[in-house]
Design an enzyme around this catalytic site. Structure first.
Site, PDB file in Angstrom:
ATOM      1  N   GLU A  86      27.585 -18.810  -2.337  1.00 40.56           N
ATOM      2  CA  GLU A  86      28.226 -19.335  -3.555  1.00 40.56           C
ATOM      3  C   GLU A  86      29.587 -19.953  -3.261  1.00 40.56           C
ATOM      4  OE1 GLU A  86      28.120 -16.665  -6.940  1.00 40.56           O
ATOM      5  OE2 GLU A  86      29.889 -17.577  -7.821  1.00 40.56           O
ATOM      6  N   LYS A 270      30.027  -8.309 -11.561  1.00 33.55           N
ATOM      7  CA  LYS A 270      29.336  -9.254 -10.670  1.00 33.55           C
ATOM      8  C   LYS A 270      30.366 -10.028  -9.857  1.00 33.55           C
ATOM      9  CE  LYS A 270      27.080 -13.206  -9.439  1.00 33.55           C
ATOM     10  NZ  LYS A 270      27.675 -14.429  -8.876  1.00 33.55           N
ATOM     11  N   ASP A 286      24.023  -2.423   4.158  1.00 36.97           N
ATOM     12  CA  ASP A 286      22.947  -2.465   3.164  1.00 36.97           C
ATOM     13  C   ASP A 286      23.545  -2.788   1.791  1.00 36.97           C
ATOM     14  OD1 ASP A 286      20.975  -1.899   1.304  1.00 36.97           O
ATOM     15  OD2 ASP A 286      20.328  -0.047   2.283  1.00 36.97           O
ATOM     16  N   HIS A 384      34.725 -24.868 -10.571  1.00 39.94           N
ATOM     17  CA  HIS A 384      33.345 -24.598 -10.196  1.00 39.94           C
ATOM     18  C   HIS A 384      32.530 -25.883 -10.175  1.00 39.94           C
ATOM     19  CE1 HIS A 384      31.874 -20.604  -9.533  1.00 39.94           C
ATOM     20  NE2 HIS A 384      30.651 -21.014  -9.822  1.00 39.94           N
TER      21      HIS A 384
END
Ligand code: MEV
Length: 431
Positions: A86, A270, A286, A384
Site C-alpha cells: 500500500e 487497521k 506470523d 492518497h
C-alpha cells in the site's frame, strides 16, 4: 538520541534511487553482500527454499520492501524495514516518527514473552472441583511442562504458571479450560507452547478426571503486551494554514470517534496494523497471529475499541500511546529461513524479541499518528489519490517519466481511472 553518525534521520532519503537507499541502509547496519542482496530481492527467497517452507509450491510472491526513517526509540535509532503493497504507509511512518522525534522520540516497553497454551477439559461433572484438583497439582504440571524443552528452560524460559477457567455452560456442557503460561524467550512460541500443552494432557486428565480435547496456544497473547508512547510539540503539527493546536485537537477528536464507535475503531486500528503488519511481514513473523491478537485485545472489554490513546494535556504537546499483544520472535520459522527476513532483522539490529516488539509498537503508533494527522489536517484523499494515480498509470502501461505525467493529469482532472489513464497515455505516446 544519537544524531552524530548512527542516525535514522536521513533528510532526502525519499528522493534517492532504490540503489542509493540500499547503500545508505547497508552502511547504517554494516550489512554484508548476501544480506544486501537479500533486501534487494535478488538474493531473497528462491524456489528451492520456498519449497521447504510450505506445500504445493509453484513460485515466490514478491512485495515492495521499504525502509522507514526517523525512528528513535528508548534513545536508540532504528531504520525500520516494512514489506507492504500500500502506498503512503512507509512515508507516513517516517513522517510521524520525525514529528515524535521533535518531542524526544518514542519510549517503549514490553512484557516478558509469556504465551498462553490452552487445554480444553470435557466430561467434568463438577468443573469447580476439577479446577481445585488441577490447581493443587500446579508444581507437577509446571515440572512436566519444563521437562519438554531443556534448551528453552536453559535460556531462562519455560513454564511460569497454571490457571484454570470454568465455563459452566458451553454448547457441549460444562468445560474447564486450563491455561499454561509459558515464557518462550526469543521465539514466537507456537511450537514450544503446543508441545508443552500436548505433553500435559495425560496429567491433566488424571488430576481432573476429565477428557482433554484441544491443546493449542491462544493468539490473545495478553501476557505478552508491548507498548509505545510519545509526544509531539503542537507547533510541529501546524500544516498549510492550520495551527498546531487545531491539528492536535482534530487528532484527539478523530481518536475519540474510534474510542466511541466500533465502526470507526476498525478502520483506526487497521491504520495501526498497516505499520505493524509491514514490519511483522518484513521480519518473517506470523502476521495472522498478530492480527488475531490485536483485534481480540481491542475487544477485551466486550466492546471493540481503539488500541491507541491520544490526548492534549495542555502542556503544549499532543501525547499518544499504544498497547497490544505482540507475539513476535527472532528465532525459528521464517525469521531464520527467509533470507530477506534475516537481513531485515539485521538491519533493525534488535537483540531480543522484546526489543523487536517495542519497535513494532512504535511503528504502529507512528502509523496511527500519520493517518489521524492526514485525516484531520488535509484530508487523506488528496495524498492518497496522487499515489493511487501512479499505480493506475502503471496499470495502464505507463513506464518511466510517463508514470508521473499520466498520474498528474488524472489528479488535475479529478478522474483516476484505468480507461482515462489509457486514453491519456495514448495521446502522450502519439505526441
Ligand atoms: C488506510 O489504509 C488506513 C486509514 O484508513 C486509517 C485511518 O483511517 O485511521 C487511513
Amino acid at each position: 538520541m544519537q544524531e552524530a553518525e548512527h542516525t535514522s534521520r536521513i533528510p532526502g532519503f525519499y528522493d534517492l534511487s532504490a540503489e542509493q537507499r540500499l547503500a545508505v541502509v547497508r552502511t547504517f547496519a554494516a550489512l554484508g553482500d548476501s544480506d544486501t542482496e537479500a533486501l534487494r530481492g535478488d538474493g531473497g527467497l528462491n524456489l528451492a527454499r520456498a519449497e521447504q517452507m510450505i506445500e504445493n509450491v509453484v513460485g515466490v510472491f514478491g512485495l515492495p520492501l521499504g525502509v522507514a526513517t526517523n525512528f528513535g526509540i528508548n534513545g536508540r535509532d532504528y531504520l525500520v524495514p516494512m514489506a507492504i503493497e500500500e502506498p503512503s504507509v512507509v512515508a507516513g511512518a517516517s513522517y510521524a516518527a520525525r514529528l515524535v522525534r521533535e518531542g524526544g522520540g518514542f519510549a517503549a516497553g514490553s512484557d516478558a514473552p509469556v504465551m498462553i497454551g490452552q487445554i480444553q477439559v470435557l466430561d467434568v461433572a463438577d468443573p469447580w472441583l476439577a479446577r481445585s484438583r488441577l490447581l493443587a497439582a500446579r508444581e507437577r504440571i509446571l515440572e512436566l511442562a519444563n521437562a519438554q524443552d531443556p534448551v528453552l528452560t536453559g535460556l531462562g524460559g519455560g513454564a511460569r504458571e497454571v490457571e484454570a477457567r470454568v465455563f459452566e455452560a458451553s454448547p457441549v456442557g460444562p468445560m474447564l479450560i486450563v491455561h499454561l503460561l509459558y515464557d518462550v524467550r526469543d521465539a514466537m512460541g507456537a511450537n514450544a507452547v503446543n508441545t508443552a500443552a500436548e505433553a500435559l494432557a495425560p496429567l491433566i486428565e488424571e488430576t481432573t478426571g476429565g477428557r482433554v480435547n484441544l491443546r493449542i496456544l491462544s493468539n490473545l497473547a495478553d501476557h505478552r503486551l508491548a507498548r509505545a508512547w510519545g509526544r509531539i510539540p503542537l507547533e510541529a503539527l501546524a500544516h498549510e494554514g492550520f495551527a498546531g493546536e487545531q491539528v492536535g485537537r482534530g487528532i484527539v477528536e478523530a481518536w475519540a470517534m474510534a474510542a466511541a464507535d466500533p465502526y470507526r475503531a476498525a478502520t483506526h486500528n487497521k491504520g495501526i496494523m498497516n505499520g505493524i503488519d509491514a514490519v511483522v511481514i518484513a521480519t518473517g513473523n506470523d502476521w495472522r497471529a498478530i492480527e488475531a491478537g490485536a483485534h481480540a485485545y481491542a475487544a477485551r472489554s466486550g466492546r471493540y475499541t481503539t488500541l491507541s490513546h491520544w490526548s492534549l494535556a495542555g502542556d503544549g504537546y499532543l501525547t499518544g500511546s499504544l498497547e497490544l499483544p505482540l507475539a513476535v520472535g527472532m528465532v525459528g520459522g521464517a525469521t531464520k529461513v527467509h533470507p530477506a527476513a534475516r537481513a531485515a532483522l539485521k538491519l533493525l539490529g534488535v537483540t531480543s524479541a522484546r526489543e523487536l516488539a517495542q519497535v513494532i509498537a512504535a511503528v504502529g503508533l507512528a502509523q496511527n499518528l500519520a493517518a489521524l494527522r492526514a485525516l484531520a489536517a488535509e484530508g487523506i484523499q488528496h495524498g492518497h489519490m496522487a499515489l493511487h494515480a501512479r499505480q493506475v498509470a502503471m496499470a495502464a502501461g505507463a513506464t518511466g517519466a510517463l508514470v508521473a505525467r499520466v498520474a498528474e493529469q488524472m489528479v488535475r482532472e479529478g478522474t483516476v481511472r484505468l480507461d482515462r489513464a489509457e486514453a491519456i497515455l495514448g495521446v502522450m505516446r502519439e505526441a
